[in-house]
Scaffold this motif. Structure first.
Motif, PDB file in Angstrom:
ATOM      1  N   GLY A  26     -11.808   6.657   2.891  1.00  0.00           N
ATOM      2  CA  GLY A  26     -12.070   5.234   3.127  1.00  0.00           C
ATOM      3  C   GLY A  26     -12.884   4.941   4.379  1.00  0.00           C
ATOM      4  N   LEU A  87      -2.831  16.802  11.427  1.00  0.00           N
ATOM      5  CA  LEU A  87      -2.033  15.720  12.024  1.00  0.00           C
ATOM      6  C   LEU A  87      -1.297  14.961  10.939  1.00  0.00           C
ATOM      7  N   GLY A 117      -3.746   4.777   8.372  1.00  0.00           N
ATOM      8  CA  GLY A 117      -2.692   3.786   8.154  1.00  0.00           C
ATOM      9  C   GLY A 117      -2.411   3.638   6.686  1.00  0.00           C
TER      10      GLY A 117
HETATM   11  N1  LIG Z   1      -9.074  -1.281   3.319  1.00  0.00           N
HETATM   12  C1  LIG Z   1      -8.887  -2.462   3.877  1.00  0.00           C
HETATM   13  O1  LIG Z   1      -9.193  -3.517   3.274  1.00  0.00           O
HETATM   14  C2  LIG Z   1      -8.294  -2.572   5.243  1.00  0.00           C
HETATM   15  C3  LIG Z   1      -8.198  -3.836   5.834  1.00  0.00           C
HETATM   16  C4  LIG Z   1      -7.683  -3.947   7.109  1.00  0.00           C
HETATM   17  C5  LIG Z   1      -7.273  -2.816   7.786  1.00  0.00           C
HETATM   18  N2  LIG Z   1      -7.363  -1.595   7.186  1.00  0.00           N
HETATM   19  C6  LIG Z   1      -6.894  -0.420   7.937  1.00  0.00           C
HETATM   20  O2  LIG Z   1      -7.897   0.577   7.907  1.00  0.00           O
HETATM   21  C7  LIG Z   1      -7.283   1.846   8.068  1.00  0.00           C
HETATM   22  C8  LIG Z   1      -7.901   2.817   7.091  1.00  0.00           C
HETATM   23  O3  LIG Z   1      -7.633   2.360   5.780  1.00  0.00           O
HETATM   24  P1  LIG Z   1      -8.564   2.657   4.525  1.00  0.00           P
HETATM   25  O4  LIG Z   1      -8.828   1.367   3.879  1.00  0.00           O
HETATM   26  O5  LIG Z   1      -9.666   3.521   4.915  1.00  0.00           O
HETATM   27  O6  LIG Z   1      -7.504   3.423   3.598  1.00  0.00           O
HETATM   28  P2  LIG Z   1      -7.456   4.919   3.045  1.00  0.00           P
HETATM   29  O7  LIG Z   1      -8.745   5.279   2.418  1.00  0.00           O
HETATM   30  O8  LIG Z   1      -6.207   4.970   2.235  1.00  0.00           O
HETATM   31  O9  LIG Z   1      -7.303   5.777   4.364  1.00  0.00           O
HETATM   32  C9  LIG Z   1      -6.102   5.882   5.056  1.00  0.00           C
HETATM   33  C10 LIG Z   1      -6.107   7.167   5.840  1.00  0.00           C
HETATM   34  O10 LIG Z   1      -4.862   7.258   6.541  1.00  0.00           O
HETATM   35  C11 LIG Z   1      -4.353   8.569   6.315  1.00  0.00           C
HETATM   36  N3  LIG Z   1      -2.902   8.661   6.456  1.00  0.00           N
HETATM   37  C12 LIG Z   1      -1.945   8.013   5.774  1.00  0.00           C
HETATM   38  N4  LIG Z   1      -0.739   8.445   6.151  1.00  0.00           N
HETATM   39  C13 LIG Z   1      -0.942   9.409   7.103  1.00  0.00           C
HETATM   40  C14 LIG Z   1      -0.099  10.254   7.857  1.00  0.00           C
HETATM   41  N5  LIG Z   1       1.226  10.253   7.706  1.00  0.00           N
HETATM   42  N6  LIG Z   1      -0.655  11.097   8.740  1.00  0.00           N
HETATM   43  C15 LIG Z   1      -2.006  11.163   8.894  1.00  0.00           C
HETATM   44  N7  LIG Z   1      -2.859  10.399   8.182  1.00  0.00           N
HETATM   45  C16 LIG Z   1      -2.322   9.543   7.297  1.00  0.00           C
HETATM   46  C17 LIG Z   1      -4.766   8.882   4.879  1.00  0.00           C
HETATM   47  O11 LIG Z   1      -4.631  10.262   4.623  1.00  0.00           O
HETATM   48  P3  LIG Z   1      -4.473  10.819   3.105  1.00  0.00           P
HETATM   49  O12 LIG Z   1      -5.857  10.834   2.528  1.00  0.00           O
HETATM   50  O13 LIG Z   1      -3.877  12.152   3.320  1.00  0.00           O
HETATM   51  O14 LIG Z   1      -3.563   9.876   2.384  1.00  0.00           O
HETATM   52  C18 LIG Z   1      -6.200   8.413   4.924  1.00  0.00           C
HETATM   53  O15 LIG Z   1      -7.013   9.372   5.532  1.00  0.00           O
HETATM   54  C19 LIG Z   1      -5.777   1.628   7.906  1.00  0.00           C
HETATM   55  O16 LIG Z   1      -5.165   1.660   9.162  1.00  0.00           O
HETATM   56  C20 LIG Z   1      -5.678   0.249   7.311  1.00  0.00           C
HETATM   57  O17 LIG Z   1      -4.510  -0.396   7.701  1.00  0.00           O
HETATM   58  C21 LIG Z   1      -7.871  -1.447   5.922  1.00  0.00           C
END
Ligand SMILES: NC(=O)c1ccc[n+]([C@@H]2O[C@H](COP(=O)([O-])OP(=O)(O)OC[C@H]3O[C@@H](n4cnc5c(N)ncnc54)[C@H](OP(=O)(O)O)[C@@H]3O)[C@@H](O)[C@H]2O)c1
Length: 322
Positions: A26, A87, A117
């Motif tokens: 992501g 991690l 996250g």
């Molecule tokens: N997407 C949105 O619309 C949005 C909006 C606001 C804020 N955010 C924030 O943006 C951030 C990234 O989200 P994204 O949209 O890119 O989602 P994503 O593609 O699901 O990426 C989340 C990342 O967090 C990792 N992760 C989850 N649990 C973990 C753990 N226990 N230890 C280490 N890594 C872990 C995942 O690893 P795995 O691949 O191993 O699961 C993945 O690399 C998050 O903090 C989210 O809250 C997203």
């Protein structure tokens, strides 16, 4: 990416080191890739080595494609530098192992991006913390404190950026219910709280540290169509996301790293802290995050939760609070 409505494409020295938690997917994936393509040395800190290595391979393919298109600002000499480190933020012993491994590497660290996250139904970690409280907030705080001395001594324009969310504005702060309780738990509410904790922590740390040459900021990336949304639990937030997607108000994953990359590299943020950069514009945060009593209450609670891991030396950096 990299256009006038996005982050600036700048030339990053090849020895400038960035750590991106969750850099395999992501927003973290896009951020790691573009920073590496501008020349930065990126370490993606991820829980799955297999997924991380697949991501690095894909970044190399994407890089070759951008280079062949002649994309402005992309390095023309050599390969991108992206490394994996293990991690798991759901385990404080894994977080400590990551910290020790990073220290042992002898690397500098110029920019720490606390990105990983998740949103999840009620679950507790092996450390007896609610999962989102620990993954999204507490483990990143431990990394920030432990690696702060390395960051501080790494040179110029040192930054820490928390990937927070607009969602922090749809909840409140309640010290009596800081971690989830079965009878009152709602996944999106506790997700939003964890994003608020990242902002409260930013204010507290900038105040306690008097910046010490390191800027701590938060971003809201906007709604990004990443795997994050495919895994989310049902609720009003999922309806809002579906509606936004239907009317084209979401960002494709390929655009989704813009806010985080901008906060990490844009020269206009050098030396500035306490910023909440929402979709590339500095905005104010919800009132509860700016209340000092909330900031201090969360800090005290977090220090108790991390007490097993924090030493007097770690805490010495906070001695200068006014
Ligand atoms: N997407 C949105 O619309 C949005 C909006 C606001 C804020 N955010 C924030 O943006 C951030 C990234 O989200 P994204 O949209 O890119 O989602 P994503 O593609 O699901 O990426 C989340 C990342 O967090 C990792 N992760 C989850 N649990 C973990 C753990 N226990 N230890 C280490 N890594 C872990 C995942 O690893 P795995 O691949 O191993 O699961 C993945 O690399 C998050 O903090 C989210 O809250 C997203």
């Amino acid at each position: 990416m990299g256009g006038s409505s996005s982050f600036p494409m700048i030339s990053i020295p090849r020895n400038r080191v960035f750590v991106v938690t969750g850099g395999n997917s992501g927003i973290g994936y896009e951020t790691s890739k573009w920073i590496a393509m501008m020349g930065g040395h990126v370490i993606i800190a991820c829980r799955s080595e297999i997924r991380a290595k697949e991501a690095i391979e894909k970044m190399r393919t994407d890089f070759a494609e951008e280079k062949s298109k002649g994309t402005k600002g992309v390095i023309t000499e050599g390969e991108i530098i992206v490394e994996f480190m293990q991690l798991d933020l759901a385990s404080l012993s894994s977080v400590m192992a990551f910290i020790e491994a990073f220290k042992a590497s002898g690397k500098k660290l110029h920019v720490l991006l606390c990105n990983a996250g998740l949103v999840h139904e009620l679950e507790f970690t092996e450390d007896e913390n609610e999962l989102m409280f620990q993954v999204n907030y507490l483990s990143h705080l431990l990394i920030t404190i432990k690696l702060f001395p390395i960051i501080q001594n790494s040179g110029e324009d040192l930054r820490i950026v928390n990937n927070s969310s607009l969602a922090h504005g749809y909840t409140n702060f309640n010290m009596d219910n800081i971690q989830g309780k079965k009878e009152s738990f709602h996944a999106w509410d506790y997700y939003s709280k964890s994003k608020g904790y990242q902002i409260l922590q930013m204010y507290t740390m900038n105040r306690k540290l008097q910046r010490k040459g390191v800027s701590i900021n938060c971003i809201n990336p906007g709604i990004v169509e990443s795997p994050f949304h495919r895994a989310h639990p049902r609720g009003w937030m999922s309806c809002a996301i579906s509606c936004s997607s239907g009317c084209g108000c979401t960002n494709a994953q390929s655009e989704g790293g813009a806010a985080l990359i901008d906060a990490a590299v844009n020269p206009k943020y050098e030396g500035r802290g306490d910023l909440y950069i929402s979709e590339l514009k500095v905005k104010s945060t919800k009132a509860y995050t700016r209340k000092r009593e909330n900031q201090e209450a969360l800090w005290k609670y977090s220090m108790e939760k991390l007490s097993k891991y924090l030493t007097e030396e770690d805490m010495a950096i906070f001695d200068h609070e006014k």
